[in-house]
Design an enzyme around this catalytic site. Structure first.
Site, PDB file in Angstrom:
ATOM      1  N   LYS B  25     -69.617  11.243  70.534  1.00 13.52           N
ATOM      2  CA  LYS B  25     -68.330  11.389  69.690  1.00 13.52           C
ATOM      3  C   LYS B  25     -67.242  10.498  69.763  1.00 13.52           C
ATOM      4  CE  LYS B  25     -66.646  15.136  71.243  1.00 13.52           C
ATOM      5  NZ  LYS B  25     -67.503  15.428  72.295  1.00 13.52           N
ATOM      6  N   SER B 560     -85.485  51.742  71.375  1.00 13.24           N
ATOM      7  CA  SER B 560     -84.100  50.926  71.414  1.00 13.24           C
ATOM      8  C   SER B 560     -83.685  50.604  72.895  1.00 13.24           C
ATOM      9  CB  SER B 560     -83.335  51.445  70.426  1.00 13.24           C
ATOM     10  OG  SER B 560     -83.037  52.874  70.675  1.00 13.24           O
TER      11      SER B 560
END
Lengths: 301, 653
Positions: B25, B560
């Site tokens: 960067k 679940s």
């Protein structure tokens, strides 16, 4: 749909006005630091605009090191009268009476005593909880990391690792007693922006920004104004050179640059073509790789 | 220096750069500044000296930006830094933000003011979790334009294949994000390829350079120009003849003579003048700072908002938000915080954390933004869901002591954002984006007109011709989703089927959803893997919602196993209408029962991730009812269930 792009100078102006009003609304006792330089001139104009048709609701404070150019002091006194603003002058009298001078104790120490101590003393004496400064992030590397609202502890110190995140245009103004916030409404401006704005707005500036023949000593490319305090080194001579000051500081530490710029348009042209940054003539930035960062940690702007 | 833009015409682009550590960067920014001649000789000289000292041949452009001593020591970027440069077309402000994982807060900070984000991806390393996280945060913060710079392309021999595969992978991922436009560019920040000038080494690439994109991206439309919003910042009263309200127009525009309303008082008036030191204006628009005077003397103070009479924001004191936590101390539910929103600061408490999402575990499934949020809910290793730690992001409800005037963040960044301040430390501990008002069940059901705001962003669903309220009136019972969870073989289906028969016989509209039903059709593409089972539950939840919205009592039986999966469904259904039934039975008994032979398959290794065997089951922390399916009879359990439904007001007593 109408064009909603306003010019970037207008955008910067609007952003700065917003910042100045936030401070006036949220702090009990703010002050605007006034260094007489071009950035200060822009900042003061923005403050005028922020509260128009009212007056600027806080005083200006000048930290006088005793080494400011005479033209600067004259300009300062004329200008605050002109705009009808209250001026506070703060000096570290003790250090001044001891004859503090960069050539005696070194540049860093001299700055610490005359500027940093003068500033911290002034903030404490008047119990200011917020102080505007005209610093810009493009000036120097450590300034690029500075927040617009910069928190300082009760000793005025800046801790780069403990800065408050600054998001959107929402500024956190919460502090405890004795702590303060330094506010930099010109953070996002560059040197060029400042010059264009001075021109557009026809803001008066100290005459030493303009070129004229001055008695100087050429010391490694930096033109030191000749006065009683300058001791000539072997081989040096006093010359009359067309020059001007690109940024204003204390006379022993601020060199002039060779220039023929006599108007603001000349200056803009010169700055546009410049290949060196505006602080090239400032001895205080150059002592170590992180000199500004160190100064800021102590409480310097 | 380059020829400068005219300050009176050119516009300003704010962008942020993000990437992982060492993605380059700082070098990219250094390259942009260097190649556009925005570096002064003395600055360059200082960097050159460093290279000399270290005995390096090439100068390190990243040194132009890494400013702090500690950063130079460690060779990383610690904090957001702001850089400035300009070309003949535009002026740029860069928020240079660190990509290191612990600095998410800085990335959020940088993105908050950006029109565009440059995301760096190291060509050698490809798309990393971090790269996705960066995109996700940019999307969350509504940064509408993105450049994906595939950097270090020189180190993969300028390979088109490498570039293409990264583009393909990231493009698929980014479809789930809310980003208007993405430009992919092969770049070498170090050598300068495709940063400012087109590279001869990538003849296969015919797109724009980084600078070209920055200079030409259209940002005018990023501002909200429709909804006039003027938060009052300061009252200007130099003398008795002048009373003006100073502030910044954060969206829309205003003209003298226009009818306005003041919130929260609701008083109305007309704009008399728009005053500035440069003279009164005939027309003012965002982002100008001005002073507005009104025809009538009304009491207005800082924190109020002036808006158009027929274009109002919401005035709310119970808000539903996405919260990025930035404090070193964890978020405390119920603690008093300050919320600063526009020019208004109010006392607030974070009343509820609905879910948090771990931005590191993104799934690559097609999903609306809402579903994405749901899928990103907490990681299995965090069991305390009732807090957010530094750099974590979640969805929460906040109660305010005074109302604020808000718009949804995706409609208006300025009136949809806020910061959280800790009164003990004065530190900025959070950044929030408003999704809307919190709605109670009654409001959701009865205030039809408002129901749309609860829907996920960008999905426009026509209001049903028959409202839920009408259905409930006709069917003479309330609607609900009854969610049976428990180990496979615990007896969920048996109980649910009996309950359905019982309810149906009393005239109640019912629907029953179980694994078998979905697996034969809707979910036949899904396996038993953890990831697929999450998707399975997501789909089950959506189907349950459809039945719910059509007036049924929906009985769902799914193992679940993860709390977060169940919470995900719970979030789809109004509060109080999702009833969690925990069917408890020991694993031992379940294995013995093994009605479908699944435990055997799991133990034989045919099913790699099976709940109870080699995948965890998280018991509900606070279910609406616990049924003992091991020692109690079906009748006893049914009785308990009916009592529960009566006490919740779903069916009549």
């Amino acid at each position: 749909m109408k064009d909603i792009n306003i010019s970037y100078l207008k955008q910067l102006e609007s952003e700065s006005i917003h910042i100045i009003r936030e401070v006036a609304a949220e702090f009990k006792n703010p002050v605007m630091l006034y260094s007489i330089g071009k950035d200060s001139s822009v900042m003061v104009r923005l403050a005028q605009k922020a509260f128009y048709p009212g007056k600027i609701p806080f005083p200006l404070m000048h930290i006088d090191t005793g080494y400011k150019f005479e033209e600067m002091i004259e300009f300062r006194d004329w200008y605050v009268k002109e705009i009808g603003c209250r001026l506070i002058v703060e000096r570290n009298e003790q250090a001044i009476s001891e004859g503090t001078h960069p050539q005696k104790i070194g540049v860093d120490k001299c700055c610490a005593k005359l500027k940093t101590q003068g500033l911290l003393g002034g903030i404490k004496r008047h119990q200011f909880d917020a102080a505007f400064g005209g610093a810009r992030r493009d000036e120097e590397k450590s300034r690029a990391k500075e927040r617009i609202f910069s928190f300082r502890d009760e000793f005025g110190q800046w801790d780069p690792k403990y800065q408050r995140p600054e998001l959107w245009n929402l500024y956190n103004c919460h502090i405890n007693e004795e702590e303060s916030i330094r506010v930099f409404p010109l953070s996002n401006w560059t040197e060029m922006d400042v010059w264009y704005y001075l021109k557009n707005e026809e803001i008066p500036i100290v005459p030493i920004y303009y070129a004229q023949e001055r008695e100087v000593v050429d010391r490694g490319g930096i033109l030191i104004p000749y006065d009683d305090m300058v001791k000539l080194r072997p081989g040096e001579k006093v010359e009359k050179i067309m020059c001007r000051f690109r940024s204003l500081g204390c006379s022993p530490c601020t060199g002039a640059v060779r220039s023929n710029a006599r108007t603001i348009d000349d200056i803009i042209k010169e700055v546009e073509e410049a290949s060196k940054s505006e602080r090239e003539n400032r001895i205080i930035d150059l002592t170590t790789d992180s000199s500004m960062e160190d100064k800021k940690k102590e409480g310097y702007f | 220096m380059d020829s400068h833009t005219s300050p009176n015409h050119a516009n300003l682009l704010r962008f942020t750069t993000v990437g992982s550590v060492d993605d380059g960067k700082s070098t990219l920014i250094g390259r942009l500044l260097y190649d556009t001649q925005n570096i002064f000789d003395d600055q360059l000289e200082a960097v050159r000296k460093v290279a000399e000292r270290k005995g390096e041949e090439e100068i390190d452009l990243s040194l132009l930006t890494d400013g702090l001593a500690a950063e130079r020591e460690q060779g990383i970027t610690i904090d957001v830094a702001y850089r400035y440069f300009q070309t003949s077309k535009r002026k740029f402000i860069i928020a240079d933000t660190p990509g290191h994982v612990q600095y998410t807060r800085n990335m959020v900070t940088g993105a908050s003011t950006a029109n565009l984000a440059i995301i760096l991806i190291d060509a050698r390393r490809g798309v990393l979790e971090q790269s996705r996280r960066h995109g996700f945060i940019a999307s969350l913060l509504q940064v509408s334009h993105m450049i994906v710079a595939v950097n270090k392309i020189d180190l993969v021999d300028y390979s088109k294949e490498v570039f293409d595969s990264i583009v393909e992978e990231y493009d698929e991922y980014s479809r789930k994000l809310d980003i208007k436009d993405i430009t992919y560019i092969p770049v070498s920040a170090l050598k300068g390829d495709n940063v400012v000038s087109k590279s001869a080494k990538t003849p296969w690439y015919d797109g724009p350079t980084v600078l070209h994109t920055l200079e030409n991206v259209h940002i005018g439309s990023d501002l909200n120009v429709r909804d006039f919003r003027f938060p009052v910042q300061y009252v200007i009263r130099p003398d008795l003849n002048f009373r003006g309200y100073a502030g910044k127009i954060v969206a829309g525009s205003v003209n003298p003579g226009e009818e306005i309303a003041v919130l929260p008082s609701g008083l109305v008036s007309k704009v008399k003048t728009i005053t500035t030191m440069d003279g009164d204006l005939e027309d003012a628009h965002a982002p100008q700072s001005v002073v507005i005077t009104l025809e009538d003397e009304i009491d207005i103070s800082r924190g109020d908002m002036i808006v158009r009479r027929h274009n109002l924001p919401q005035v709310e004191n119970n808000i539903d938000v996405i919260l990025c936590w930035m404090g070193n101390d964890p978020l405390e539910i119920g603690k008093n915080y300050f919320i600063k929103h526009t020019t208004r600061t109010v006392n607030a408490c974070i009343s509820k954390l609905i879910y948090m999402f771990d931005v590191n575990t993104l799934h690559r499934t097609d999903a609306t933004e809402h579903n994405l949020f749901c899928e990103l809910i907490k990681t299995p290793h965090r069991t305390d869901v009732n807090t957010l730690l530094l750099n974590e992001i979640g969805r929460a409800e906040i109660k305010l002591t005074q109302p604020i005037m808000l718009d949804q963040y995706n409609k208006n960044r300025e009136t949809g954002s806020f910061i959280v301040i800790d009164p003990d430390t004065n530190f900025t501990v959070g950044a929030g984006m408003i999704r809307g008002a919190v709605r109670s069940i009654e409001e959701t059901i009865h205030a039809e007109g408002k129901a749309e705001e609860e829907l996920p962003v960008k999905v426009e669903i026509e209001r049903a011709p028959v409202s839920l309220k009408e259905r409930e009136e006709r069917y003479k019972h309330k609607t609900a989703v009854i969610w049976f969870t428990g180990l496979s073989g615990a007896g969920k289906s048996t109980i649910a089927k009996s309950l359905e028969r019982l309810l149906f016989s009393t005239g109640i509209h019912t629907a029953l959803l179980d694994w078998d039903k979905l697996h034969h059709g809707l979910c036949k593409d899904l396996s038993f893997s953890d990831q697929d089972r999450i998707e399975n539950i997501r789909r089950a939840g959506e189907v349950a919602r459809v039945f719910y919205e059509h007036g049924s009592v929906v009985l769902c039986t799914f193992v679940s196993p993860l709390r977060c999966q169940r919470d995900q469904v719970k979030a789809l259904i109004p509060e109080g209408r999702f009833l969690e039934v925990f069917v408890r039975c020991s694993l031992q008994t379940c294995v013995q029962r093994d009605p479908r032979g699944l435990y055997k398959k799991a133990m034989d290794g045919e099913i790699p991730q099976f709940t109870g065997i080699n995948s965890p089951y998280e018991e509900p922390l606070n279910p609406d009812i616990i049924l003992d399916a091991e020692y109690k009879s079906i009748e006893e359990n049914l009785k308990a269930l009916l009592e529960m439904l009566k006490s919740k007001g779903i069916i009549r007593k």
